[in-house]
Design an enzyme around this catalytic site. Structure first.
Site, mmCIF file in Angstrom:
data_model
loop_
_atom_site.group_PDB
_atom_site.id
_atom_site.type_symbol
_atom_site.label_atom_id
_atom_site.label_comp_id
_atom_site.label_asym_id
_atom_site.label_seq_id
_atom_site.Cartn_x
_atom_site.Cartn_y
_atom_site.Cartn_z
ATOM 1 C CB SER A 1 -0.870 -0.020 1.257
ATOM 2 O OG SER A 1 -1.462 1.232 1.434
ATOM 3 C CE1 TYR B 1 -4.179 -1.724 4.736
ATOM 4 C CE2 TYR B 1 -3.414 0.452 4.083
ATOM 5 C CZ TYR B 1 -3.837 -0.820 3.756
ATOM 6 O OH TYR B 1 -3.894 -1.188 2.443
ATOM 7 C CE LYS C 1 -1.999 -4.457 3.198
ATOM 8 N NZ LYS C 1 -2.295 -5.689 2.450
HETATM 9 N N1 UFG Z 1 -12.882 10.660 2.826
HETATM 10 C C1 UFG Z 1 -13.837 11.590 3.179
HETATM 11 N N2 UFG Z 1 -15.079 11.110 3.484
HETATM 12 C C2 UFG Z 1 -15.409 9.783 3.459
HETATM 13 C C3 UFG Z 1 -14.410 8.865 3.073
HETATM 14 C C4 UFG Z 1 -13.155 9.342 2.778
HETATM 15 O O1 UFG Z 1 -13.590 12.787 3.223
HETATM 16 O O2 UFG Z 1 -16.553 9.431 3.765
HETATM 17 C C5 UFG Z 1 -11.534 11.157 2.466
HETATM 18 C C6 UFG Z 1 -10.464 10.645 3.403
HETATM 19 O O3 UFG Z 1 -10.342 11.440 4.548
HETATM 20 C C7 UFG Z 1 -9.240 10.683 2.500
HETATM 21 C C8 UFG Z 1 -9.797 10.406 1.113
HETATM 22 O O4 UFG Z 1 -11.185 10.654 1.199
HETATM 23 O O5 UFG Z 1 -8.699 11.954 2.520
HETATM 24 C C9 UFG Z 1 -9.602 8.981 0.683
HETATM 25 O O6 UFG Z 1 -10.024 8.144 1.731
HETATM 26 P P1 UFG Z 1 -10.321 6.600 1.533
HETATM 27 O O7 UFG Z 1 -10.896 6.088 2.818
HETATM 28 O O8 UFG Z 1 -11.112 6.413 0.302
HETATM 29 O O9 UFG Z 1 -8.904 5.961 1.248
HETATM 30 P P2 UFG Z 1 -7.520 6.104 2.053
HETATM 31 O O10 UFG Z 1 -6.726 7.167 1.349
HETATM 32 O O11 UFG Z 1 -7.730 6.278 3.498
HETATM 33 O O12 UFG Z 1 -6.854 4.676 1.921
HETATM 34 C C10 UFG Z 1 -6.721 4.073 0.716
HETATM 35 C C11 UFG Z 1 -6.471 2.585 0.875
HETATM 36 C C12 UFG Z 1 -5.107 2.319 1.374
HETATM 37 C C13 UFG Z 1 -4.051 3.084 0.640
HETATM 38 C C14 UFG Z 1 -4.394 4.521 0.587
HETATM 39 C C15 UFG Z 1 -3.345 5.201 -0.225
HETATM 40 O O13 UFG Z 1 -7.427 1.991 1.725
HETATM 41 O O14 UFG Z 1 -4.833 0.957 1.191
HETATM 42 O O15 UFG Z 1 -5.669 4.662 0.021
HETATM 43 O O16 UFG Z 1 -3.698 6.462 -0.593
HETATM 44 F F1 UFG Z 1 -2.883 2.989 1.271
#
Ligand code: UFG
Length: 349
Positions: A119, A143, A147
């Site tokens: 990741s 997390y 990884k």
């Molecule tokens: N977000 C919101 N509202 C929501 C969901 C997400 O504002 O309801 C924002 C989060 O705060 C973040 C962005 O959208 O800024 C992306 O969030 P995600 O939950 O979609 O994904 P993450 O970036 O947290 O994590 C994902 C994968 C990981 C990977 C990561 C790398 O789950 O495996 O992307 O960027 F490492």
């Protein structure tokens, strides 16, 4: 070259897209899944499906032997960053200890090709964007650490095999490709396969659920970051392209490619607000948005330097377009999920 491949987590979101492409390419596929977040319908009919856990070494070793497995693609893992902050031991047990158990089974049975779902979270908050694979790894949540530890174990095992320091068991090299996923989203272009994770937390999935009336709206987790519009920036990659990167990695290892760690992204970022606007546009439906506080464990921006993967693998992404990612995700949420649920529902007696 057709190979016999074990796909852990092959009933899950990325695993099922990959299993489908593997079958289509003529590989023999065995899917191992404990159905924590996977679905039976997502597994291609031509794959052998086994219910079980990667940490069950007896079962895994039996599968590796009985099916003459030549390569393992290891997806099975927990992926929710905030949950990992609240419950780190769950992540270390499944993602790290489970992966070690699987690697040990490979050692025991002589499986020497391993593709791992790593990741972008291993970078933490990169000092330089886009992030290259040789950037410092400093994950900011359990997390990411779960990884990164698995990457380290893979590295050490591969080195030990090269040095021949393992007791002479007649086995050769162990080689791996760790793919560092950025933000995967979207669904198959034909609308038959997509993300069906219960209680999903990922942005595009959540936004599509909202425009389909499955939730009230979307909360943006912080708009005071030092980014283009104050919301977090991510590199979104279409699931079909991510799946095809695994097939390219398999082909690479099959012709004796050496171990590699490769970013899997497109190399450009979109803010949360830009993504939400795109979902509004492809659906034609307004999306109620609330601004909330920052979410624990969120880096402000994560964008891949995708140079290396193109140098190493024969991989050409086909869906490098945020509109396609959001449109396929939306169509799946609106039509595909419902038809799956219908097909699965027990018929009325
Ligand atoms: N977000 C919101 N509202 C929501 C969901 C997400 O504002 O309801 C924002 C989060 O705060 C973040 C962005 O959208 O800024 C992306 O969030 P995600 O939950 O979609 O994904 P993450 O970036 O947290 O994590 C994902 C994968 C990981 C990977 C990561 C790398 O789950 O495996 O992307 O960027 F490492």
């Amino acid at each position: 070259m057709a190979l016999s491949v074990l796909v852990t987590g092959g009933a899950g979101y990325i695993g099922s897209h990959t299993a489908r492409q593997l079958v289509a390419a003529g590989h023999q596929v065995v899917v191992l899944d404990n159905f924590y977040s996977g679905h039976r319908w997502a597994v291609p009919a031509d794959a052998t499906l086994v219910e079980g856990d990667v940490a069950n070494s007896e079962l895994v070793e039996r599968l590796l032997r009985d099916h003459d497995i030549q390569a393992v693609i290891h997806f099975a893992g927990y992926i929710v960053v905030p949950e990992s902050v609240e419950n780190p031991q769950k992540y270390y047990l499944n993602n790290t200890v489970g992966s070690l158990s699987l690697m040990q089974a490979c050692m025991e049975t002589g499986v020497d090709k391993f593709i791992f779902s790593s990741s972008a979270a291993v970078y933490g908050i990169p000092e330089v964007l886009p992030a290259r694979e040789d950037a410092p790894t400093a994950p900011i949540n359990p997390y990411g650490r779960s990884k990164l530890m698995t990457e380290w174990m893979l590295h050490d095992l591969a080195v030990s095999r090269q040095l021949g320091s393992v007791p002479s068991d007649g086995q050769g090299d162990f080689r791996y490709v760790a793919l560092r996923y950025f933000n995967v989203a979207g669904a198959s272009l034909d609308g038959t396969l997509g993300q069906a994770t219960p209680e999903a937390t990922h942005l595009i999935k959540v936004a599509c659920e909202a425009v389909c009336g499955k939730r009230q709206g979307v909360t943006v987790f912080g708009d005071d970051y030092d980014t283009v519009d104050g919301t977090c920036v991510r590199d979104y990659i279409h699931v079909e392209d991510l799946a095809s990167a695994h097939l390219a990695a398999l082909d690479y290892l099959a012709v004796d490619g050496k171990s590699e760690i490769l970013n899997c992204g497109y190399g450009r970022g979109f803010s949360v607000s830009e993504v939400l606007n795109q979902v509004r546009q492809v659906s034609g439906i307004d999306l109620p948005v609330t601004i909330g506080p920052r979410r624990a464990g969120d880096p402000p921006a994560l964008v891949a330097d995708a140079t290396r993967i193109h140098e190493v693998l024969d991989w050409t992404p086909q869906h490098q377009d945020l509109a396609v990612i959001c449109r396929t995700a939306y169509t799946w949420e609106r039509d595909g999920m419902a038809s799956r649920a219908e097909a699965e529902a027990p018929s009325a007696a």
